[in-house]
Design a protein around this motif. Sequence first.
Motif, mmCIF file in Angstrom:
data_model
loop_
_atom_site.group_PDB
_atom_site.id
_atom_site.type_symbol
_atom_site.label_atom_id
_atom_site.label_comp_id
_atom_site.label_asym_id
_atom_site.label_seq_id
_atom_site.Cartn_x
_atom_site.Cartn_y
_atom_site.Cartn_z
ATOM 1 N N ARG A 53 0.782 -1.356 -0.208
ATOM 2 C CA ARG A 53 -0.191 0.015 -0.142
ATOM 3 C C ARG A 53 0.845 1.361 0.093
ATOM 4 N NH1 ARG A 53 -3.452 -3.729 2.300
ATOM 5 N NH2 ARG A 53 -5.658 -3.583 1.597
ATOM 6 N N LYS A 56 2.039 1.603 -3.444
ATOM 7 C CA LYS A 56 1.004 2.307 -4.248
ATOM 8 C C LYS A 56 0.482 3.587 -4.248
ATOM 9 C CE LYS A 56 -2.982 1.378 -6.581
ATOM 10 N NZ LYS A 56 -3.059 1.996 -7.663
ATOM 11 N N ASP A 60 0.995 6.355 -7.098
ATOM 12 C CA ASP A 60 0.162 6.931 -7.506
ATOM 13 C C ASP A 60 0.072 8.589 -7.399
ATOM 14 O OD1 ASP A 60 -1.347 4.687 -8.443
ATOM 15 O OD2 ASP A 60 -2.759 4.662 -6.603
ATOM 16 N N THR A 107 0.541 -0.106 -12.451
ATOM 17 C CA THR A 107 -0.677 0.334 -11.367
ATOM 18 C C THR A 107 -1.663 -0.468 -11.298
ATOM 19 O OG1 THR A 107 0.142 2.607 -11.828
ATOM 20 C CG2 THR A 107 -1.885 2.261 -11.045
ATOM 21 N N PRO A 108 -2.447 -1.036 -12.381
ATOM 22 C CA PRO A 108 -3.419 -1.972 -12.198
ATOM 23 C C PRO A 108 -2.961 -3.303 -11.745
ATOM 24 C CG PRO A 108 -3.462 -1.214 -14.567
ATOM 25 C CD PRO A 108 -2.211 -0.410 -13.720
ATOM 26 N N SER A 111 -2.479 -2.813 -7.995
ATOM 27 C CA SER A 111 -3.841 -2.809 -7.450
ATOM 28 C C SER A 111 -4.377 -4.132 -7.074
ATOM 29 C CB SER A 111 -4.683 -2.106 -7.949
ATOM 30 O OG SER A 111 -4.428 -0.528 -8.169
ATOM 31 N N ARG A 112 -4.213 -5.012 -8.258
ATOM 32 C CA ARG A 112 -4.795 -6.440 -8.290
ATOM 33 C C ARG A 112 -4.101 -7.441 -7.169
ATOM 34 N NH1 ARG A 112 -4.622 -10.514 -13.291
ATOM 35 N NH2 ARG A 112 -5.506 -12.379 -12.285
ATOM 36 N N GLN A 113 -2.824 -7.126 -7.146
ATOM 37 C CA GLN A 113 -1.661 -7.711 -6.227
ATOM 38 C C GLN A 113 -2.208 -7.513 -4.649
ATOM 39 O OE1 GLN A 113 2.385 -6.668 -6.832
ATOM 40 N NE2 GLN A 113 3.151 -7.865 -5.301
ATOM 41 N N ILE A 114 -2.617 -6.277 -4.585
ATOM 42 C CA ILE A 114 -2.907 -5.761 -3.158
ATOM 43 C C ILE A 114 -4.208 -6.600 -2.873
ATOM 44 C CG2 ILE A 114 -3.741 -4.005 -1.610
ATOM 45 C CD1 ILE A 114 -1.744 -2.379 -3.090
ATOM 46 N N ARG A 115 -5.399 -6.464 -3.667
ATOM 47 C CA ARG A 115 -6.644 -7.186 -3.594
ATOM 48 C C ARG A 115 -6.463 -8.654 -3.277
ATOM 49 N NH1 ARG A 115 -8.188 -3.755 -7.735
ATOM 50 N NH2 ARG A 115 -8.207 -5.840 -9.261
ATOM 51 N N SER A 134 4.473 -8.292 -11.564
ATOM 52 C CA SER A 134 4.941 -7.009 -10.943
ATOM 53 C C SER A 134 6.357 -6.623 -10.747
ATOM 54 C CB SER A 134 3.874 -6.797 -9.657
ATOM 55 O OG SER A 134 4.196 -5.499 -9.130
#
Length: 159
Positions: A53, A56, A60, A107-108, A111-115, A134
């Motif tokens: 996070r 990220k 961002d 970036t996407p 995000s998918r890795q974090i989810r 990633s």
Amino acid sequence: MHPPPEGAQPFIYTLLVFLHIFATMTAVGLNASYAIWIARGTRDPESLPFALRGVKFIDDYIANPCYLIGGITGVLIIAMGKIVAPFLWVAIGLYVVAMALAYGVYTPLLSRQIRTLDTKGSGDPEYQALARRSNQVGVAMGILVIIILALKIFEPPLW
């Protein structure tokens, strides 16, 4: 002081050069720190969500905007001159590729890795695959940035 091209307003040109170097230096430095954040988080699974996070957030809100500022100021600096050296065209092309990878893939993917980490954990094969991808994309973008930097520093005659 960085000498402006003939006809360019010296203060504006120097300000643009400063902003260009500062923004890109900030972005590159922060990007280099991602490997440290992720390595530390990987060694301590409890801190991995925080590390990802953190990456990220930096990506961002600081690094990518700094790359955009670097691109805009770079174009303005080039526009103040009358001749564009061939190495700059190559650097611009690589910059476009790097930004496409950053915004369209990294970036996407992050995000998918974090989810996936949140829902399945770091030991899950899907998470592991996302983490590898990633890292690969991050290395590719890093290589592009290093090439761009080398082109600017060495200013090679390409043709």
